[in-house]
Scaffold this active site. Structure first.
Site, PDB file in Angstrom:
ATOM      1  N   LYS A  65      -3.631  -2.464   2.915  1.00 19.89           N
ATOM      2  CA  LYS A  65      -3.455  -0.850   3.090  1.00 19.89           C
ATOM      3  C   LYS A  65      -4.435  -0.105   2.197  1.00 19.89           C
ATOM      4  O   LYS A  65      -4.590   1.047   2.408  1.00 19.89           O
ATOM      5  CB  LYS A  65      -1.936  -0.499   2.874  1.00 19.89           C
ATOM      6  CG  LYS A  65      -1.462  -0.301   1.275  1.00 19.89           C
ATOM      7  CD  LYS A  65      -0.052   0.310   1.089  1.00 19.89           C
ATOM      8  CE  LYS A  65       0.178   0.572  -0.359  1.00 19.89           C
ATOM      9  NZ  LYS A  65       0.605  -0.783  -1.137  1.00 19.89           N
ATOM     10  N   HIS A 193       6.383  -5.950  -7.778  1.00 16.63           N
ATOM     11  CA  HIS A 193       5.042  -4.893  -7.866  1.00 16.63           C
ATOM     12  C   HIS A 193       5.390  -3.860  -9.107  1.00 16.63           C
ATOM     13  O   HIS A 193       6.546  -2.963  -8.879  1.00 16.63           O
ATOM     14  CB  HIS A 193       4.819  -4.141  -6.719  1.00 16.63           C
ATOM     15  CG  HIS A 193       3.621  -3.526  -6.632  1.00 16.63           C
ATOM     16  ND1 HIS A 193       2.971  -2.530  -7.698  1.00 16.63           N
ATOM     17  CD2 HIS A 193       2.399  -3.507  -5.719  1.00 16.63           C
ATOM     18  CE1 HIS A 193       1.864  -2.547  -7.233  1.00 16.63           C
ATOM     19  NE2 HIS A 193       1.534  -2.986  -6.120  1.00 16.63           N
ATOM     20  N   GLU A 270      -0.873  -9.428  -5.293  1.00 22.15           N
ATOM     21  CA  GLU A 270      -1.347  -8.742  -4.200  1.00 22.15           C
ATOM     22  C   GLU A 270      -2.247  -7.613  -4.421  1.00 22.15           C
ATOM     23  O   GLU A 270      -1.745  -6.382  -4.366  1.00 22.15           O
ATOM     24  CB  GLU A 270       0.049  -8.221  -3.588  1.00 22.15           C
ATOM     25  CG  GLU A 270       0.799  -9.118  -2.890  1.00 22.15           C
ATOM     26  CD  GLU A 270       2.262  -8.546  -2.642  1.00 22.15           C
ATOM     27  OE1 GLU A 270       2.465  -7.385  -3.035  1.00 22.15           O
ATOM     28  OE2 GLU A 270       3.046  -9.226  -2.350  1.00 22.15           O
ATOM     29  N   ARG A 273      -6.252  -1.927  -5.254  1.00 26.46           N
ATOM     30  CA  ARG A 273      -7.063  -1.338  -5.891  1.00 26.46           C
ATOM     31  C   ARG A 273      -8.148  -1.926  -6.488  1.00 26.46           C
ATOM     32  O   ARG A 273      -9.436  -1.868  -6.789  1.00 26.46           O
ATOM     33  CB  ARG A 273      -6.318  -0.490  -7.068  1.00 26.46           C
ATOM     34  CG  ARG A 273      -7.027   0.570  -7.777  1.00 26.46           C
ATOM     35  CD  ARG A 273      -6.022   1.268  -8.655  1.00 26.46           C
ATOM     36  NE  ARG A 273      -4.855   1.702  -8.331  1.00 26.46           N
ATOM     37  CZ  ARG A 273      -4.826   2.845  -7.686  1.00 26.46           C
ATOM     38  NH1 ARG A 273      -5.684   3.648  -7.664  1.00 26.46           N
ATOM     39  NH2 ARG A 273      -3.381   3.272  -7.118  1.00 26.46           N
TER      40      ARG A 273
HETATM   41  C1  LIG Z   1       0.537  -1.206  -2.198  1.00 25.81           C
HETATM   42  C2  LIG Z   1       0.591  -2.488  -2.526  1.00 25.81           C
HETATM   43  C3  LIG Z   1      -0.195  -3.267  -3.234  1.00 25.81           C
HETATM   44  C4  LIG Z   1      -1.509  -2.928  -3.760  1.00 25.81           C
HETATM   45  O1  LIG Z   1      -1.310  -2.477  -5.008  1.00 25.81           O
HETATM   46  P1  LIG Z   1      -2.430  -1.811  -5.887  1.00 25.81           P
HETATM   47  O2  LIG Z   1      -1.861  -1.030  -7.047  1.00 25.81           O
HETATM   48  O3  LIG Z   1      -3.552  -1.180  -5.212  1.00 25.81           O
HETATM   49  O4  LIG Z   1      -3.227  -3.370  -6.373  1.00 25.81           O
HETATM   50  C5  LIG Z   1       0.599  -4.760  -3.447  1.00 25.81           C
HETATM   51  N1  LIG Z   1       1.601  -4.970  -2.858  1.00 25.81           N
HETATM   52  C6  LIG Z   1       2.424  -4.110  -2.355  1.00 25.81           C
HETATM   53  C7  LIG Z   1       3.838  -4.669  -1.875  1.00 25.81           C
HETATM   54  C8  LIG Z   1       1.981  -2.737  -2.131  1.00 25.81           C
HETATM   55  O5  LIG Z   1       2.969  -1.844  -1.460  1.00 25.81           O
END
Ligand SMILES: *Cc1c(COP(=O)(O)O)cnc(C)c1O
Length: 421
Positions: A65, A193, A270, A273
């Site tokens: 995303k 997260h 995951e 960024r």
């Molecule tokens: C958006 C998202 C990420 C990516 O997060 P970053 O801060 O860009 O590393 C990873 N895992 C989940 C479930 C997310 O919703």
């Protein structure tokens, strides 16, 4: 100009080492577009090297995303990165590149039935959940799924808080896991997260410790968890309060404490960024200028440019981004700056990029550029009011030419480095 053949009409230019973002903007301005991205694929390769150096135990699953640019995603696939997908289309995009379903984590704890059916059909079995009713849905549609319990583990200072929407309170882990057990579902581990744009490395170590406790709960219920998913939140640039290296140091310490290598737990992450932010420079053109007389008799200037908050600069609203304009084609160091504001192209007054800043005098046709615009920009932009998403021009410098052409050239095999089972 030398370029790499990647088997499509899109080309990847090879630029001499030492090319600056400004050089790139000036080079692609000749294509005649009002707005465009210069995408440095070599920067992505370097990010991957940095990841492998500092988090050698953690397999990255890129969060699609963040930036679903097809060349970027293809490059990451070729580098052996796995993928975090949240929806059917994201899964489909990644599978379409020849990536094995075992390299995907379906990391949306709240899934559409139809998307879950698609995941089942494709054998994309690793997925997160954080509530009871989702378990019933999974039981009906994909009873063979391998589930990760997403727990809430916020960094209170993260730029984008995710805990308000997702993540089970670890105190509820026993009842959720009991429910999974009653349904005879296969829970294989824990995910979290800490929030996007994490500012405290201890958020990661606290979350790892909390996850370890949930592993114990699972064990007591007869589960053999073997996957820990530490999510995203890693910074993509150095201009932030906390560096990737600091976070990695803290993480490695807590992983070694709670999940030593001998425990046979695969650790995945995951990052979004981290991989996408620094690779893209956005160029926009000044299309109109309005002079506004101030009460003190001085003038300020309103610059209307070719992309705004309905487009790439949606990051200002959704990602709380701060952006820093620079000026192409001119050496403005010795020119006095004056007060101005920068506005997007649409007819909405909310479409403002910078309400007040200081820049040297600009003229219609001048090109401004913004670095580090690869994360949460293009992927979340709209075409409101008839303004299209900027085209991308891809490049590498000589030093990354080989790495990039090895993975993007037609016929190059996707390396199956990451395989969590
Ligand atoms: C958006 C998202 C990420 C990516 O997060 P970053 O801060 O860009 O590393 C990873 N895992 C989940 C479930 C997310 O919703």
């Amino acid at each position: 100009m030398e370029s790499i053949n990647i088997g499509s009409s899109i080309k990847v230019d090879v630029l001499p080492v030492g090319f600056s973002a400004k050089d790139v903007v000036e080079k692609y301005q000749k294509e005649g577009k009002e707005s465009y991205y210069g995408v440095d694929l070599g920067a992505v390769v370097q990010k991957h090297e940095q990841w492998k150096t500092h988090l050698p135990r953690v397999a990255p699953f890129y969060a699609v995303k963040c930036n679903d640019d097809p060349i970027l995603v293809r490059l990451l696939a070729g580098l052996g990165v796995g993928f975090d997908c949240a929806s059917k289309i994201e899964i489909k995009t990644v599978l379409g590149l020849g990536v094995s379903p075992s390299r995907i984590v379906y990391a949306n704890p709240c899934k559409f039935k139809s998307h879950l059916e698609y995941a089942e059909k494709e054998g994309c079995s690793l997925m997160t959940f954080d509530n009871k009713l989702e378990l019933d849905k999974v039981k009906k549609i994909y009873p063979g799924a391998r589930l990760l319990l997403r727990i809430r583990a916020d960094d209170p200072d993260a730029i984008c808080q995710l805990g308000v929407k997702f993540g089970a309170d670890p105190a509820n882990a026993p009842s959720l896991l009991q429910r999974a057990k009653d349904l005879d579902l296969n829970v294989v581990g824990v995910s979290f997260h800490v929030g996007s744009g994490c500012q405290n490395a201890t958020a990661f170590s606290d979350a790892v410790a909390a996850a370890a406790k949930v592993f114990t709960v699972g064990e007591e219920l007869g589960y053999q968890f073997n996957i820990l998913d530490i999510g995203g939140g890693f910074p993509g640039t150095d201009s932030v309060k906390i560096s990737f290296e600091e976070i990695a140091g803290e993480l490695n310490r807590s992983l070694d404490e709670h999940f030593p290598e001998s425990c046979d737990v695969s650790i995945i992450a995951e990052p979004g960024r981290f991989y996408a932010s620094a690779c893209a420079t956005l160029a926009v053109t000044v299309s109109s200028i309005r002079e506004v007389e101030q009460p003190d008799g001085n003038s300020s200037y309103m610059y209307y440019v070719s992309d705004g908050v309905y487009g790439s600069f949606n990051c200002i609203l959704f990602d709380h981004a701060e952006v820093f304009p620079k000026i192409a084609f001119r050496d403005t160091e010795d020119v006095d700056a004056r007060t101005c504001s920068i506005w997007g192209p649409t007819c909405d007054s909310m479409d403002v990029i910078l309400k007040e800043t200081k820049l040297p005098p600009l003229e219609i046709g001048d090109v401004l550029y913004f670095e580090d615009m690869g994360a949460y920009t293009k992927s979340s932009s709209s075409t409101f009011n008839g303004y299209s998403t900027p085209d991308c021009y891809y490049y590498v410098d000589n030093s990354s030419k080989e790495a990039v052409s090895n993975v993007l050239s037609p016929g190059s095999p996707l390396q199956l480095v990451v395989n969590v089972s």
